[in-house]
Design a protein around this motif. Structure first.
Motif, PDB file in Angstrom:
ATOM      1  N   ALA A  21       0.842  -1.195   0.000  1.00 40.85           N
ATOM      2  CA  ALA A  21       0.000   0.000   0.000  1.00 40.85           C
ATOM      3  C   ALA A  21       0.879   1.247   0.000  1.00 40.85           C
ATOM      4  O   ALA A  21       1.985   1.256   0.551  1.00 40.85           O
ATOM      5  CB  ALA A  21      -0.919   0.002   1.215  1.00 40.85           C
ATOM      6  N   TRP A  22       0.362   2.314  -0.628  1.00 38.33           N
ATOM      7  CA  TRP A  22       1.064   3.612  -0.678  1.00 38.33           C
ATOM      8  C   TRP A  22       0.119   4.661  -0.112  1.00 38.33           C
ATOM      9  O   TRP A  22      -0.945   4.919  -0.683  1.00 38.33           O
ATOM     10  CB  TRP A  22       1.448   3.936  -2.125  1.00 38.33           C
ATOM     11  CG  TRP A  22       2.072   5.277  -2.318  1.00 38.33           C
ATOM     12  CD1 TRP A  22       1.441   6.479  -2.402  1.00 38.33           C
ATOM     13  CD2 TRP A  22       3.477   5.566  -2.458  1.00 38.33           C
ATOM     14  NE1 TRP A  22       2.354   7.492  -2.586  1.00 38.33           N
ATOM     15  CE2 TRP A  22       3.609   6.958  -2.630  1.00 38.33           C
ATOM     16  CE3 TRP A  22       4.621   4.771  -2.460  1.00 38.33           C
ATOM     17  CZ2 TRP A  22       4.838   7.582  -2.798  1.00 38.33           C
ATOM     18  CZ3 TRP A  22       5.844   5.395  -2.632  1.00 38.33           C
ATOM     19  CH2 TRP A  22       5.959   6.776  -2.801  1.00 38.33           C
ATOM     20  N   LEU A  23       0.484   5.267   1.015  1.00 37.42           N
ATOM     21  CA  LEU A  23      -0.401   6.202   1.697  1.00 37.42           C
ATOM     22  C   LEU A  23       0.281   7.546   1.922  1.00 37.42           C
ATOM     23  O   LEU A  23       1.394   7.601   2.435  1.00 37.42           O
ATOM     24  CB  LEU A  23      -0.829   5.639   3.051  1.00 37.42           C
ATOM     25  CG  LEU A  23      -1.781   4.430   3.031  1.00 37.42           C
ATOM     26  CD1 LEU A  23      -1.949   3.883   4.437  1.00 37.42           C
ATOM     27  CD2 LEU A  23      -3.127   4.822   2.460  1.00 37.42           C
ATOM     28  N   THR A  24      -0.412   8.609   1.558  1.00 42.50           N
ATOM     29  CA  THR A  24       0.059   9.965   1.850  1.00 42.50           C
ATOM     30  C   THR A  24      -1.028  10.775   2.548  1.00 42.50           C
ATOM     31  O   THR A  24      -0.893  11.979   2.717  1.00 42.50           O
ATOM     32  CB  THR A  24       0.494  10.694   0.563  1.00 42.50           C
ATOM     33  OG1 THR A  24      -0.621  10.735  -0.346  1.00 42.50           O
ATOM     34  CG2 THR A  24       1.662   9.975  -0.096  1.00 42.50           C
ATOM     35  N   GLU A  25      -2.110  10.112   2.935  1.00 44.00           N
ATOM     36  CA  GLU A  25      -3.208  10.755   3.650  1.00 44.00           C
ATOM     37  C   GLU A  25      -3.581   9.915   4.864  1.00 44.00           C
ATOM     38  O   GLU A  25      -3.306   8.714   4.907  1.00 44.00           O
ATOM     39  CB  GLU A  25      -4.420  10.918   2.733  1.00 44.00           C
ATOM     40  CG  GLU A  25      -4.169  11.854   1.553  1.00 44.00           C
ATOM     41  CD  GLU A  25      -5.398  12.000   0.676  1.00 44.00           C
ATOM     42  OE1 GLU A  25      -6.410  11.311   0.955  1.00 44.00           O
ATOM     43  OE2 GLU A  25      -5.357  12.790  -0.284  1.00 44.00           O
TER      44      GLU A  25
END
Length: 264
Positions: A237-241
């Motif tokens: 997974a890629w999360l920036t929020e």
């Protein structure tokens, strides 16, 4: 060019008057002795505390470049915290035993788990970091990084019962906050969304709330990003929020099935 000219040129380009690699070597010896003092049953605590104090004094002379050596007092503050650090590390080891079905004994965790070793050196280095001791905390965690493949900046704030499974490739940035009972797997990055020198004094790395599990190779970025408690972050997974509490986040793979041989 003759030898004398080569020597002269090299000396002219050696511009850092305080760059002594002896500091790195001495820090690694100090780190090993400290680890054995806390955990090895045959290592005498009383004798080793005296040796550690001598070695720490050497580190002060190498790392504290101010004439009045204000960080000589750091040892007194550090040594009284060792029992509490050990208590917290024992909780980390117990968390690993409880969470990992592959662990056969608590002794195996202390001696064979790279994640535990990385956490142990981080917790010791973090205390020196918070006291403002220069360079040595970073050298300690970089030594653990080299030994385990886990890169934890000593400035990170990590709560109790922390578990890194498999360990290799984990990166935890300087301003990351990890609360209690968090479990992460190999390849996880808790990093900065933006990299700029002017952001040095700002919170650049995420906050992980209680009871979160982050699976392999997940990337979580940004100082304002908060992973809510009891959440599960799936692999890759890629999360920036931010993610609210009790969430499950996962990466959806794209699957294409070939209908004819040799046709993409």
């Amino acid at each position: 060019m003759d030898k004398a000219s080569i020597i002269k040129d090299i000396k002219e380009h050696k511009k850092q008057p305080n760059l002594r690699f002896e500091l790195k070597e001495k820090t690694e010896l100090f780190t090993n002795r400290l680890f054995y003092t806390l955990f090895d049953i045959d290592t005498p605590v009383d004798e080793n505390l005296d040796k550690l104090e001598e070695e720490f004094d050497t580190l002060v002379n190498l790392a504290c470049w101010n004439v009045d050596k204000p960080c000589k007092k750091v040892w007194e503050n550090f040594v009284v915290r060792l029992p509490k650090i050990l208590e917290k590390l024992n909780l980390d080891a117990e968390a690993i035993v409880k969470c990992d079905p592959a662990s056969l004994s608590i002794e195996e965790v202390y001696m064979a788990y790279p994640g535990f070793y990385a956490i142990a050196i981080y917790r010791l280095a973090h205390e020196l970091y918070t006291d403002g001791f220069p360079l040595v905390p970073r050298l300690m965690t970089e030594y653990a990084h080299r030994e385990t493949g886990v890169d934890i900046n000593p400035g990170a704030q990590i709560g109790s019962s922390f578990f890194i499974d498999h360990a290799t490739g984990v990166v935890i940035g300087e301003t990351a906050i990890i609360k209690n009972n968090v479990k992460i797997y190999q390849g996880v990055t808790l990093g900065a969304l933006y990299v700029a020198k002017k952001l040095q004094k700002t919170k650049r790395h995420p906050t992980i709330e209680n009871n979160v599990t982050i699976y392999a190779n997940a990337t979580i970025l940004g100082g304002e990003t908060v992973i809510g408690e009891n959440s599960v972050i799936g692999g890759n997974a890629w999360l920036t929020e931010s993610v609210p509490a009790n969430s499950t986040v996962y990466h959806s793979p794209i699957i294409k099935i070939k209908t004819l041989p040799h046709v993409s």
